[in-house]
Write a protein that holds these residues in place. Structure first.
Motif, PDB file in Angstrom:
ATOM      1  N   GLY A 128       0.804  -1.209   0.000  1.00  0.00           N
ATOM      2  CA  GLY A 128       0.000   0.000   0.000  1.00  0.00           C
ATOM      3  C   GLY A 128       0.839   1.261   0.000  1.00  0.00           C
ATOM      4  N   ILE A 129       2.000   1.200  -0.674  1.00  0.00           N
ATOM      5  CA  ILE A 129       2.864   2.367  -0.858  1.00  0.00           C
ATOM      6  C   ILE A 129       2.919   2.651  -2.351  1.00  0.00           C
ATOM      7  N   ASP A 130       2.598   3.865  -2.732  1.00  0.00           N
ATOM      8  CA  ASP A 130       2.481   4.205  -4.150  1.00  0.00           C
ATOM      9  C   ASP A 130       3.837   4.614  -4.721  1.00  0.00           C
ATOM     10  N   LEU A 131       4.400   3.763  -5.586  1.00  0.00           N
ATOM     11  CA  LEU A 131       5.650   4.090  -6.267  1.00  0.00           C
ATOM     12  C   LEU A 131       5.340   5.055  -7.399  1.00  0.00           C
ATOM     13  N   ARG A 132       5.852   6.279  -7.297  1.00  0.00           N
ATOM     14  CA  ARG A 132       5.506   7.330  -8.257  1.00  0.00           C
ATOM     15  C   ARG A 132       6.532   7.495  -9.374  1.00  0.00           C
ATOM     16  N   GLU A 133       7.787   7.142  -9.117  1.00  0.00           N
ATOM     17  CA  GLU A 133       8.778   7.274 -10.190  1.00  0.00           C
ATOM     18  C   GLU A 133      10.025   6.451  -9.879  1.00  0.00           C
ATOM     19  N   VAL A 134      10.740   6.108 -10.957  1.00  0.00           N
ATOM     20  CA  VAL A 134      12.025   5.405 -10.866  1.00  0.00           C
ATOM     21  C   VAL A 134      13.017   6.172 -11.734  1.00  0.00           C
ATOM     22  N   ARG A 135      14.161   6.489 -11.163  1.00  0.00           N
ATOM     23  CA  ARG A 135      15.213   7.166 -11.934  1.00  0.00           C
ATOM     24  C   ARG A 135      16.440   6.267 -12.024  1.00  0.00           C
ATOM     25  N   PHE A 136      16.988   6.181 -13.223  1.00  0.00           N
ATOM     26  CA  PHE A 136      18.208   5.415 -13.472  1.00  0.00           C
ATOM     27  C   PHE A 136      19.348   6.409 -13.664  1.00  0.00           C
ATOM     28  N   ILE A 137      20.368   6.319 -12.829  1.00  0.00           N
ATOM     29  CA  ILE A 137      21.482   7.260 -12.906  1.00  0.00           C
ATOM     30  C   ILE A 137      22.807   6.515 -12.804  1.00  0.00           C
ATOM     31  N   GLY A 138      23.879   7.170 -13.239  1.00  0.00           N
ATOM     32  CA  GLY A 138      25.200   6.559 -13.209  1.00  0.00           C
ATOM     33  C   GLY A 138      25.937   6.811 -11.906  1.00  0.00           C
ATOM     34  N   ASP A 139      27.167   6.316 -11.859  1.00  0.00           N
ATOM     35  CA  ASP A 139      28.012   6.448 -10.668  1.00  0.00           C
ATOM     36  C   ASP A 139      28.718   7.803 -10.675  1.00  0.00           C
ATOM     37  N   ASP A 140      27.929   8.842 -10.550  1.00  0.00           N
ATOM     38  CA  ASP A 140      28.444  10.204 -10.573  1.00  0.00           C
ATOM     39  C   ASP A 140      28.013  10.905  -9.281  1.00  0.00           C
ATOM     40  N   ARG A 149      27.852  14.040  -8.093  1.00  0.00           N
ATOM     41  CA  ARG A 149      26.939  15.184  -8.111  1.00  0.00           C
ATOM     42  C   ARG A 149      25.526  14.759  -8.498  1.00  0.00           C
ATOM     43  N   THR A 150      25.415  13.824  -9.427  1.00  0.00           N
ATOM     44  CA  THR A 150      24.097  13.365  -9.857  1.00  0.00           C
ATOM     45  C   THR A 150      23.393  12.616  -8.740  1.00  0.00           C
ATOM     46  N   ILE A 151      24.128  11.748  -8.057  1.00  0.00           N
ATOM     47  CA  ILE A 151      23.528  10.974  -6.965  1.00  0.00           C
ATOM     48  C   ILE A 151      23.058  11.909  -5.855  1.00  0.00           C
ATOM     49  N   VAL A 152      23.909  12.831  -5.440  1.00  0.00           N
ATOM     50  CA  VAL A 152      23.554  13.753  -4.362  1.00  0.00           C
ATOM     51  C   VAL A 152      22.314  14.564  -4.726  1.00  0.00           C
ATOM     52  N   ALA A 153      22.298  15.121  -5.918  1.00  0.00           N
ATOM     53  CA  ALA A 153      21.169  15.955  -6.336  1.00  0.00           C
ATOM     54  C   ALA A 153      19.886  15.146  -6.440  1.00  0.00           C
ATOM     55  N   THR A 154      19.981  13.931  -6.952  1.00  0.00           N
ATOM     56  CA  THR A 154      18.790  13.097  -7.126  1.00  0.00           C
ATOM     57  C   THR A 154      18.214  12.679  -5.776  1.00  0.00           C
ATOM     58  N   VAL A 155      19.090  12.293  -4.845  1.00  0.00           N
ATOM     59  CA  VAL A 155      18.628  11.921  -3.503  1.00  0.00           C
ATOM     60  C   VAL A 155      17.939  13.107  -2.834  1.00  0.00           C
ATOM     61  N   GLN A 156      18.544  14.275  -2.912  1.00  0.00           N
ATOM     62  CA  GLN A 156      17.948  15.454  -2.284  1.00  0.00           C
ATOM     63  C   GLN A 156      16.597  15.790  -2.911  1.00  0.00           C
ATOM     64  N   ASP A 157      16.514  15.720  -4.216  1.00  0.00           N
ATOM     65  CA  ASP A 157      15.281  16.050  -4.921  1.00  0.00           C
ATOM     66  C   ASP A 157      14.150  15.110  -4.532  1.00  0.00           C
ATOM     67  N   LEU A 158      14.397  13.805  -4.630  1.00  0.00           N
ATOM     68  CA  LEU A 158      13.330  12.845  -4.372  1.00  0.00           C
ATOM     69  C   LEU A 158      12.995  12.734  -2.893  1.00  0.00           C
ATOM     70  N   SER A 159      13.987  12.890  -2.029  1.00  0.00           N
ATOM     71  CA  SER A 159      13.733  12.844  -0.589  1.00  0.00           C
ATOM     72  C   SER A 159      12.783  13.949  -0.164  1.00  0.00           C
ATOM     73  N   HIS A 183      36.097   0.962  -5.988  1.00  0.00           N
ATOM     74  CA  HIS A 183      36.270   2.415  -6.017  1.00  0.00           C
ATOM     75  C   HIS A 183      35.041   3.160  -6.532  1.00  0.00           C
ATOM     76  N   ASP A 184      34.257   2.488  -7.401  1.00  0.00           N
ATOM     77  CA  ASP A 184      33.088   3.168  -7.970  1.00  0.00           C
ATOM     78  C   ASP A 184      31.821   2.965  -7.142  1.00  0.00           C
ATOM     79  N   ASP A 185      31.951   2.303  -5.991  1.00  0.00           N
ATOM     80  CA  ASP A 185      30.814   2.146  -5.083  1.00  0.00           C
ATOM     81  C   ASP A 185      30.768   3.356  -4.157  1.00  0.00           C
ATOM     82  N   ILE A 186      30.064   4.380  -4.614  1.00  0.00           N
ATOM     83  CA  ILE A 186      30.103   5.674  -3.912  1.00  0.00           C
ATOM     84  C   ILE A 186      28.746   6.077  -3.339  1.00  0.00           C
TER      85      ILE A 186
END
Length: 243
Positions: free
Chosen positions: A36-48, A50-60, A76-79
């Protein structure tokens, strides 16, 4: 009661390059629907970073829950962990409880706890661990962000435990009908049904069978009675519709 909302972030260059096929979004969608939790969107992003930080902040800021998969391993790319900590304004370091979990796991298998493996014990300050019954390395929840592994078997096992701790809402119910028609033949009827029954989501999904067009009409809603009303009108318009 309005259902909680959720978003998912799938993280990894290997997903975007096509080297790895994602199944975690599909699995999460199904489990959240049951919860009973409505999934509204899924975003696919790379190991970058700035992109990860911005996306987490936006969706949170937009959703009640944000689920991530990928990028919490020993390389090393597990960030992801560092990026989520930055996005949530938290420090991050090796934490004793996470280290103990990993140490016990590797000791039991006579595997050295090296610096790379120890990276998986780095947890943001104030986060709660998410149990990993498959390979021990924990995920974590910080605020409304839940960080899990990308390997499907591990993601699914971690999600099992996590969802037991999250309150859901009303489960969405659905009914499906199959018609041997094209979408153009039924569009006007579906449009009117959608207008008359706003509590029901009505989707149409066409396919070519080789012998002709088919379309699946899927009704979704919180109340079975609402779906029954739409189903009755759909059958009246298209008596051949089969469920």
């Amino acid at each position: 009661m309005t259902n909680p909302t959720a978003a998912m972030i799938v993280i990894g260059d290997e997903i975007l390059s096509g080297r790895t096929r994602d199944s975690n979004a599909h699995h999460l969608a199904g489990r959240l629907a049951i919860q009973g939790i409505d999934l509204r969107e899924v975003r696919f992003i790379g190991d970058d970073r700035r992109t990860i930080v911005a996306t987490v902040q936006d969706l949170s800021a937009q959703r009640d829950h944000v689920f991530t998969s990928g990028g919490i391993g020993p390389t090393h790319d597990d960030i992801t962990a560092d990026c989520v900590a930055e996005a949530m304004g938290a420090g991050i370091d090796v934490r004793d409880d996470a280290r103990a979990i990993l140490q016990a796991y590797y000791d039991a298998r006579e595997i050295e706890m090296n610096a790379a493996r120890l990276r998986m014990a780095r947890i943001p300050d104030g986060a709660a661990l998410i149990d990993n019954p498959v390979s021990a390395a924990p995920g974590f929840s910080i605020g409304n962000v839940h960080v899990m592994a990308g390997v499907p078997r591990i993601f699914e096992a971690m999600l099992d435990g996590l969802l037991r701790q999250i309150e859901g809402g009303r489960q969405v119910v659905s009914r499906s009908f199959l018609l041997d028609r094209g979408e153009g033949d039924i569009a006007d009827v579906l449009r009117q049904l959608a207008t008359d029954h706003s509590a029901v989501s009505i989707g149409s999904y066409p396919a070519w069978t080789g012998a002709g067009y088919q379309v699946a009409v899927v009704l979704r809603g919180a109340e079975a009675g609402d779906l029954d009303a739409v189903a009755a009108e759909l059958r009246a318009a298209f008596p051949e519709a089969r469920e």
